[in-house]
Write a protein that holds these residues in place. Structure first.
Motif, mmCIF file in Angstrom:
data_model
loop_
_atom_site.group_PDB
_atom_site.id
_atom_site.type_symbol
_atom_site.label_atom_id
_atom_site.label_comp_id
_atom_site.label_asym_id
_atom_site.label_seq_id
_atom_site.Cartn_x
_atom_site.Cartn_y
_atom_site.Cartn_z
ATOM 1 N N GLU A 1 29.268 -31.063 -19.261
ATOM 2 C CA GLU A 1 30.231 -32.162 -19.334
ATOM 3 C C GLU A 1 29.791 -33.261 -20.297
ATOM 4 O OE1 GLU A 1 28.374 -33.771 -15.154
ATOM 5 O OE2 GLU A 1 30.464 -33.212 -15.281
ATOM 6 N N LYS B 1 31.241 -33.337 -23.755
ATOM 7 C CA LYS B 1 32.570 -33.913 -23.966
ATOM 8 C C LYS B 1 32.498 -35.326 -24.535
ATOM 9 C CE LYS B 1 34.160 -31.581 -19.728
ATOM 10 N NZ LYS B 1 34.710 -31.821 -18.367
ATOM 11 N N LEU B 2 31.350 -35.986 -24.328
ATOM 12 C CA LEU B 2 31.226 -37.384 -24.734
ATOM 13 C C LEU B 2 31.009 -37.512 -26.233
ATOM 14 C CD1 LEU B 2 28.899 -38.741 -21.899
ATOM 15 C CD2 LEU B 2 31.392 -38.568 -21.922
ATOM 16 N N THR B 3 31.537 -38.586 -26.788
ATOM 17 C CA THR B 3 31.282 -38.871 -28.196
ATOM 18 C C THR B 3 29.879 -39.447 -28.343
ATOM 19 O OG1 THR B 3 32.072 -41.153 -28.086
ATOM 20 C CG2 THR B 3 33.719 -39.424 -28.508
ATOM 21 N N GLU C 1 29.750 -42.877 -26.893
ATOM 22 C CA GLU C 1 29.807 -42.866 -25.437
ATOM 23 C C GLU C 1 28.456 -42.499 -24.832
ATOM 24 O OE1 GLU C 1 34.565 -41.708 -24.967
ATOM 25 O OE2 GLU C 1 33.013 -40.156 -24.831
ATOM 26 N N SER D 1 36.545 -44.212 -20.573
ATOM 27 C CA SER D 1 36.610 -42.857 -21.106
ATOM 28 C C SER D 1 35.501 -41.983 -20.514
ATOM 29 C CB SER D 1 36.484 -42.883 -22.638
ATOM 30 O OG SER D 1 36.435 -41.577 -23.166
ATOM 31 N N ILE D 2 34.299 -42.557 -20.388
ATOM 32 C CA ILE D 2 33.169 -41.821 -19.811
ATOM 33 C C ILE D 2 33.471 -41.412 -18.374
ATOM 34 C CG2 ILE D 2 30.768 -42.040 -19.027
ATOM 35 C CD1 ILE D 2 30.339 -43.871 -21.507
ATOM 36 N N LYS E 1 35.983 -38.543 -18.279
ATOM 37 C CA LYS E 1 35.441 -37.254 -18.717
ATOM 38 C C LYS E 1 34.451 -36.676 -17.710
ATOM 39 C CE LYS E 1 35.978 -38.114 -23.679
ATOM 40 N NZ LYS E 1 35.274 -38.326 -24.979
ATOM 41 N N LEU E 2 33.694 -37.558 -17.034
ATOM 42 C CA LEU E 2 32.712 -37.083 -16.055
ATOM 43 C C LEU E 2 33.303 -36.998 -14.647
ATOM 44 C CD1 LEU E 2 29.461 -39.002 -17.145
ATOM 45 C CD2 LEU E 2 30.288 -36.763 -17.872
ATOM 46 N N GLU E 3 34.560 -37.422 -14.517
ATOM 47 C CA GLU E 3 35.263 -37.383 -13.231
ATOM 48 C C GLU E 3 34.505 -38.171 -12.158
ATOM 49 O OE1 GLU E 3 36.027 -33.312 -12.247
ATOM 50 O OE2 GLU E 3 37.386 -32.996 -13.942
#
Length: 352
Positions: free
Chosen positions: A290, A293-295, A298, A331-332, A335-337
């Motif tokens: 996961e 997925k981060l930029t 991020e 956003s973080i 993406k990490l739920e």
């Protein structure tokens, strides 16, 4: 048929050290020859030896004596099957490099921190590496095979001393890894921004002027290599620090960085220990998928968050606004739920 004992050579002008080393070698199953000078050692080289322990200075009244290096040179020329260990009370980074790279020493041990156990383990490693009989020979297992990694594994090496860069690049290259070697802060930082690595090996001080054994009044933040640690995102690339700096406070502060896996001192560098540490670092549980997925930005925000920094402090560190930090965090979390800062910290530390 009884196996012949391995023969060992001790070269030290101090009788007490001769006896200490003789005892350890005999306990390890060796027949031991002793010499107190270069000339005596050279005469004993008529007989092959499996291992030699050689003092650097072979003149008790001349601490600048370097006859031990000449002994290493002669062993390399006339007894190449002998594994040589340099023992000295005057170790420097430059000496360790020279003994290992130029004179072929297996290791450099410092008398001031010498332990019997350390030498015994080193001897065990040397003897266990002896060639087996042809019928017992098995295919060589390389480090990448042990790690079950392929030759695409990338390692970032940040070292401004050309001798050390050559030693480390050669060791890693022979083990099948792709090595990206950098000599400066700017070059290394650029690599971190453009590429991803499975492991990084860095020297804290990227300046020969500050390459001594301690940092004195120097703050870690003033060391370019230390500042590079800020470029490694949390939960990502593990770092092995290889440095000539031995100040305990600095080492503790370096280990406070979550990505630092090991701190190795150049003065006591050992090839097998280095490669084993690389092995162990690469065997670490990798970052969760996961995190991919981060930029890049991020990941930087997430690492600073894990350090306990507030939104304002994160903004100041990254030279962005607090509103931008909030957008990155939103956003973080998505993406990490997750939903809280505490959950983000737990995730980056592998606690959930």
């Amino acid at each position: 048929m009884m196996m012949r004992k391995p023969r060992a050579l001790v070269v030290d002008d101090d009788r007490s050290w001769q006896e200490i080393l003789r005892e350890i070698l005999e306990d390890s199953g060796c027949e031991v020859d002793t010499a107190a000078s270069l000339d005596e050692a050279q005469r004993l080289m008529a007989v092959p030896h499996r291992v030699a322990v050689v003092d650097l200075a072979l003149h008790e009244r001349d601490h600048h004596n370097r006859d031990g290096l000449m002994v290493l040179k002669l062993l390399r020329e006339h007894d190449p099957g002998c594994s040589a260990i340099l023992l000295t009370g005057y170790a420097t980074v430059e000496l360790a490099v020279s003994a290992i790279r130029q004179y072929g020493a297996e290791n450099v041990l410092r008398k001031e921190v010498f332990t019997r156990g350390e030498l015994k383990k080193l001897l065990l490693s040397i003897f266990s590496a002896e060639e087996k009989k042809p019928e017992d020979t098995k295919p060589t297992v390389t480090l990448p095979q042990l790690l079950k990694v392929n030759r695409e594994a990338r390692i970032l090496l940040v070292e401004d001393d050309q001798s050390w860069q050559d030693i480390l690049s050669e060791l890693l290259g022979e083990s099948g890894f792709q090595v990206r070697a950098c000599r400066s802060f700017g070059e290394a930082l650029g690599c971190l921004r453009r590429e991803r690595y499975q492991l990084a090996i860095i020297d804290l001080s990227l300046s020969h002027a500050s390459g001594g054994g301690g940092i004195g009044a120097t703050r870690p933040e003033d060391l370019e290599g230390y500042r590079l640690l800020l470029g490694f995102q949390g939960g990502g690339t593990p770092v092995i620090v290889l440095s000539g700096m031995t100040d305990p406070v600095l080492i503790e502060q370096t280990f406070a960085r979550p990505q630092v896996f090991a701190y190795l001192e150049k003065q006591s560098f050992h090839r097998k220990v280095f490669l084993r540490t690389v092995h162990e670092a690469l065997q670490q549980k990798g970052p969760p998928a996961e995190f991919e997925k981060l930029t890049e930005r991020e990941r930087e925000v997430l690492e600073l968050l894990a350090e306990g920094k507030t939104n304002k402090e994160i903004a100041e560190a990254l030279v962005i606004t607090t509103n931008t930090v909030k957008r990155h965090l939103k956003s973080i979390f998505a993406k990490l739920e997750i939903h809280t800062r505490a959950a983000a910290v737990a995730r980056i530390k592998g606690e959930t």
